[in-house]
Design a protein around this motif. Structure first.
Motif, mmCIF file in Angstrom:
data_model
loop_
_atom_site.group_PDB
_atom_site.id
_atom_site.type_symbol
_atom_site.label_atom_id
_atom_site.label_comp_id
_atom_site.label_asym_id
_atom_site.label_seq_id
_atom_site.Cartn_x
_atom_site.Cartn_y
_atom_site.Cartn_z
ATOM 1 N N PRO A 131 -3.973 -5.007 -1.314
ATOM 2 C CA PRO A 131 -3.548 -4.344 -2.544
ATOM 3 C C PRO A 131 -3.159 -5.365 -3.608
ATOM 4 C CG PRO A 131 -1.870 -4.107 -0.846
ATOM 5 C CD PRO A 131 -3.069 -4.728 -0.204
ATOM 6 N N TYR B 87 -5.848 3.325 -6.682
ATOM 7 C CA TYR B 87 -5.933 2.354 -5.592
ATOM 8 C C TYR B 87 -6.291 3.095 -4.314
ATOM 9 C CZ TYR B 87 -4.941 -0.901 -1.921
ATOM 10 O OH TYR B 87 -5.077 -1.684 -0.795
ATOM 11 N N ARG B 88 -7.263 2.585 -3.600
ATOM 12 C CA ARG B 88 -7.696 3.180 -2.340
ATOM 13 C C ARG B 88 -7.482 2.171 -1.220
ATOM 14 N NH1 ARG B 88 -7.174 7.146 -4.690
ATOM 15 N NH2 ARG B 88 -8.771 8.422 -5.635
ATOM 16 N N LEU C 59 2.405 1.735 -3.449
ATOM 17 C CA LEU C 59 1.426 2.263 -4.396
ATOM 18 C C LEU C 59 1.206 3.758 -4.173
ATOM 19 C CD1 LEU C 59 -1.139 -0.675 -4.518
ATOM 20 C CD2 LEU C 59 0.259 0.155 -6.413
ATOM 21 N N GLU D 244 0.830 -1.206 0.000
ATOM 22 C CA GLU D 244 0.000 0.000 0.000
ATOM 23 C C GLU D 244 0.863 1.254 0.000
ATOM 24 O OE1 GLU D 244 -2.496 -0.614 3.424
ATOM 25 O OE2 GLU D 244 -3.974 -1.746 2.265
ATOM 26 N N TRP E 165 -6.035 -5.983 -5.845
ATOM 27 C CA TRP E 165 -6.156 -4.946 -6.874
ATOM 28 C C TRP E 165 -5.183 -5.216 -8.013
ATOM 29 C CZ3 TRP E 165 -2.970 -0.671 -8.401
ATOM 30 C CH2 TRP E 165 -3.613 0.277 -9.186
ATOM 31 N N LEU E 166 -3.926 -5.514 -7.666
ATOM 32 C CA LEU E 166 -2.909 -5.777 -8.686
ATOM 33 C C LEU E 166 -3.241 -7.030 -9.495
ATOM 34 C CD1 LEU E 166 0.289 -4.997 -6.587
ATOM 35 C CD2 LEU E 166 -0.570 -3.666 -8.518
ATOM 36 N N ARG F 265 -1.882 4.574 -13.084
ATOM 37 C CA ARG F 265 -3.141 4.587 -12.335
ATOM 38 C C ARG F 265 -2.996 4.243 -10.854
ATOM 39 N NH1 ARG F 265 -7.241 1.582 -16.523
ATOM 40 N NH2 ARG F 265 -6.954 3.020 -18.247
ATOM 41 N N ALA F 266 -1.816 4.315 -10.318
ATOM 42 C CA ALA F 266 -1.617 3.967 -8.903
ATOM 43 C C ALA F 266 -2.480 4.823 -7.996
ATOM 44 C CB ALA F 266 -0.146 4.102 -8.521
ATOM 45 N N VAL G 165 -0.210 0.274 -13.806
ATOM 46 C CA VAL G 165 0.003 0.568 -12.387
ATOM 47 C C VAL G 165 0.689 1.922 -12.244
ATOM 48 C CG1 VAL G 165 1.322 -0.103 -10.340
ATOM 49 C CG2 VAL G 165 0.014 -1.829 -11.586
#
Length: 182
Positions: free
Chosen positions: A72, A65-66, A11, A8, A75-76, A61-62, A58
């Motif tokens: 995480p 990610y919230r 990111l 996290e 998400w990846l 658009r990192a 990534v």
């Protein structure tokens, strides 16, 4: 710091344009993400290209990610898997219909690497929670819910009254649920 917190943080730093964080994220996650690409695409060169596309996404658009308590890595993995699936669909659309093999049209029902990893993690958590139960209650849970013994059979085998067996099993399940929720 847990691995989830580390990713996290990476990111968040990538969202601010930190190239060292990007390199560290690549080092920590690329092998797993490559495995997902390879499983979906079945071709090393295609998998490498899909992985590269995933990391470009990534980088760009990192900031999407919230931190929300979910992993995480999920998400990846989702991002990478979707890219690989899109690439596979595009390559299929380019193939003539007669070139499709029967294996190309059959769905793969086996769990993927991410599902296997999640299952292994959940299994270990369940075993840990089972160790928190008193040994006799843990054995009753195993016999009732894994081996299919009835409450009456457990009562006979243990010499414990039927209603007590029911109560113990209900309490054990509540304790397991609470443990797994932690």
């Amino acid at each position: 710091m847990t691995p989830q917190e580390e990713i996290e943080e990476l990111l968040a730093r990538i969202a601010m344009g930190d190239r060292k964080a990007f390199s560290a994220l690549y080092d920590r996650t690329s092998a797993k993400l490559y495995g997902i690409c390879l499983r979906v695409l079945g071709d090393r060169a295609e998998a490498e290209e899909a992985l590269q596309e995933a990391f470009i996404r990534v980088w760009n658009r990192a900031d999407l990610y919230r931190v929300n308590g979910f992993s995480p890595m999920t998400w990846l993995i989702t991002l990478t898997r979707n890219i690989a699936i899109d690439r596979r669909r595009r390559s299929r659309a380019a193939k003539p219909a007669e070139a499709l093999d029967v294996a190309d049209t059959m769905p793969d029902t086996a769990p993927g690497p991410e599902a296997q990893a999640a299952l292994a993690s959940e299994t270990e958590r369940l075993h840990g929670c089972m160790r928190e139960l008193p040994p006799d209650r843990a054995e009753m849970v195993r016999r009732a819910y894994l081996e299919g013994h009835t409450y009456a059979e457990l009562s006979e085998a243990t010499g414990v009254k039927l209603n007590t067996v029911r109560t113990w099993l209900r309490r054990a399940l509540i304790q397991l649920r609470d443990c797994l929720a932690r």
